[in-house]
Scaffold this active site. Structure first.
Site, PDB file in Angstrom:
ATOM      1  N   ASN A  47       0.852  -1.238  -0.093  1.00  0.00           N
ATOM      2  CA  ASN A  47      -0.018   0.081  -0.047  1.00  0.00           C
ATOM      3  C   ASN A  47       0.759   1.260  -0.064  1.00  0.00           C
ATOM      4  O   ASN A  47       1.056   1.840  -0.937  1.00  0.00           O
ATOM      5  CB  ASN A  47      -0.803   0.124   1.379  1.00  0.00           C
ATOM      6  CG  ASN A  47      -2.067   0.781   0.986  1.00  0.00           C
ATOM      7  OD1 ASN A  47      -2.141   1.929   0.302  1.00  0.00           O
ATOM      8  ND2 ASN A  47      -3.224   0.420   1.506  1.00  0.00           N
ATOM      9  N   ASP A  48       1.526   1.571   1.062  1.00  0.00           N
ATOM     10  CA  ASP A  48       2.238   2.785   1.252  1.00  0.00           C
ATOM     11  C   ASP A  48       3.362   2.909   0.309  1.00  0.00           C
ATOM     12  O   ASP A  48       3.628   3.955  -0.017  1.00  0.00           O
ATOM     13  CB  ASP A  48       2.563   3.014   2.640  1.00  0.00           C
ATOM     14  CG  ASP A  48       1.429   3.122   3.653  1.00  0.00           C
ATOM     15  OD1 ASP A  48       0.369   3.837   3.342  1.00  0.00           O
ATOM     16  OD2 ASP A  48       1.441   2.474   4.702  1.00  0.00           O
ATOM     17  N   VAL A  49       4.014   1.797   0.184  1.00  0.00           N
ATOM     18  CA  VAL A  49       5.081   1.974  -0.550  1.00  0.00           C
ATOM     19  C   VAL A  49       5.034   1.921  -2.042  1.00  0.00           C
ATOM     20  O   VAL A  49       6.151   1.981  -2.897  1.00  0.00           O
ATOM     21  CB  VAL A  49       5.966   0.352  -0.349  1.00  0.00           C
ATOM     22  CG1 VAL A  49       6.414   0.471   1.068  1.00  0.00           C
ATOM     23  CG2 VAL A  49       5.304  -0.549  -0.802  1.00  0.00           C
TER      24      VAL A  49
END
Length: 455
Positions: A381-383
């Site tokens: 997700n965040d990466v």
């Protein structure tokens, strides 16, 4: 003569530690490296039994047996998703051991021995901080503890009082057993106050730092006992932990102080700027996804924590093999902080015999995305959130990411539209190139394997 034999054994053990760590730098030799370091530890333990005047042998053997059984059981039964929690727990136990040694040794501390006293106080304070802080980190990773807003200045006050109390005990010239216990309590409280405010997304960095602190306590304990293998082993753990902490912080484009003393990574984030209720993510089904994959020239798979949760590492390897049989080049894009600890994805994929040569680090894989037909994001997700590049108001702005949005097509496999560990909405989900394939990663991948086989 016996002392010389012990010193030689300790020297060999330290060399085995260093060689083992070096071998762990590559998956092909990592298992041998682990065995090499284990051999060094066994040698150090056996040599310690030669120490003149060793008593309480029965208690030592009982403690070793209990620790061995508990460690083997934990290592054999732990799920890959819970590995960071186990690492944090073991790390906390190391800190607790150092603190307990300090408590025991305080009664035998010669009055006026400031040097040895300072080492002992360091073991007490740092060991206690590492113990309580590691338990909080473990609880946060497990999801049983939430972020708590604590005034950081209050934490510094508690730490200052603890350091001042330690200095007073050292210079008072008389035994202060009550104050020693007060010092331990203050250190435990500071450990809680230190870790509690730090967001869940930053827990891997915190665990690495706490691991380094435990190494420091092992080194100080080695000084306390004039034990060379504890000293050198502690120095290795402490220095490696600091280097890993700095590397992880660099991978997030942030300083260690920013991670430790700001609230990034808190679970209570907000949607990324520009993502309002009018935007709708586009869905895709397994059949259409399989068509994109089967007729692609290059597919890049980006694994994340969701892959580990679903235990889908074998399914993704099956899909890789099926695609390669059809002439598709399959690579894996690995972000330095994907998952819950450094190397989490590498270990997970190695478990299913994915070739290490296919695991491409972030900087190298980013160059390949413009020439990639399909990127399949599994639980990350965040990466992969382009807000890190495009949205200055985003909490993750400036963090290096896998630039999957540069590929021709993006398929995101997720259970829902929920945010990642940083607590913010992912702008990638609304990109025109992106299609959402909802479902459990293992089930979805197995469906894709079946569909691709039939083409």
């Amino acid at each position: 003569m016996i002392l010389q034999i012990i010193d030689i054994c300790y020297l060999v053990a330290v060399v085995l530690f260093i060689v083992g760590i070096k071998m762990m730098s590559h998956p092909d030799s990592a298992r041998k490296g682990n065995s090499t370091a284990l051999a060094g530890m066994i040698l150090a333990i056996l040599a310690s039994f030669l120490t003149p005047g060793l008593d309480n042998l029965a208690l030592i053997l009982i403690a070793m047996a209990l620790g061995t059984v508990g460690g083997l059981y934990s290592a054999k039964t732990v799920q890959m998703t819970a590995m960071p929690q186990l690492v944090s727990f073991f790390n906390g136990m190391g800190g607790a051991a150092a603190a307990l040694i300090g408590l025991v040794e305080y009664g035998d501390l010669p009055i006026g021995d400031i040097g040895k006293g300072a080492v002992l106080m360091s073991s007490l304070v740092i060991g206690s901080v590492s113990f309580s802080g590691s338990l909080v980190a473990m609880g946060k990773l497990q999801g049983v503890l939430k972020d708590i807003r604590i005034n950081k200045m209050l934490g510094f006050v508690v730490l200052a009082i603890a350091v001042g109390l330690a200095a007073y005990i050292l210079t008072s010239g008389a035994p202060q057993p009550t104050l020693i216990y007060v010092l331990v309590v203050l250190s435990l409280i500071y450990g809680l106050m230190f870790v509690y405010p730090i967001g869940g997304a930053d827990m891997p960095v915190v665990i690495s730092l706490l691991n380094s602190l435990t190494g420091v306590t092992a080194a100080t304990t080695g000084l306390l006992y004039d034990n060379k293998v504890m000293l050198m082993g502690g120095i290795l753990v402490g220095s490696a932990g600091i280097l890993l902490t700095l590397l992880m912080a660099k991978a997030m484009n942030r300083s260690v102080s920013n991670i430790l003393f700001t609230s990034f990574g808190a679970s209570a984030g907000t949607a990324a700027a520009g993502q309002d209720g009018d935007q709708v993510a586009k869905e895709i089904n397994s059949y259409d996804s399989s068509i994109l994959l089967a007729y692609a020239k290059r597919v890049v798979i980006v694994p994340g924590y969701g892959l580990a949760v679903a235990q889908a590492q074998h399914a993704v390897h099956d899909l890789e093999k099926i695609l390669e049989e059809k002439g598709v080049e399959v690579l894996y894009g690995i972000h330095p902080v994907a998952g819950r600890m450094p190397g989490h994805m590498n270990v997970l994929l190695a478990e299913s015999d994915v070739s290490y040569d296919k695991l491409i680090e972030m900087d190298d894989i980013n160059e390949k995305f413009p020439n990639t037909d399909v990127v399949m994001v599994i639980g990350a997700n965040d990466v992969v959130n382009p807000a890190a590049n495009d949205d200055p108001s985003s909490p993750i702005y400036g963090m290096p990411i896998l630039e999957v949005n540069r590929a021709t097509n993006v398929i995101v496999i997720k259970r829902s539209m929920s945010s990642g560990y940083a607590g913010i909405q992912n702008a990638l989900f609304f990109d025109p190139k992106t299609r959402m394939l909802f479902g459990d990663a293992k089930k979805v991948l197995n469906e894709l394997v079946g569909e691709v086989k039939n083409m």
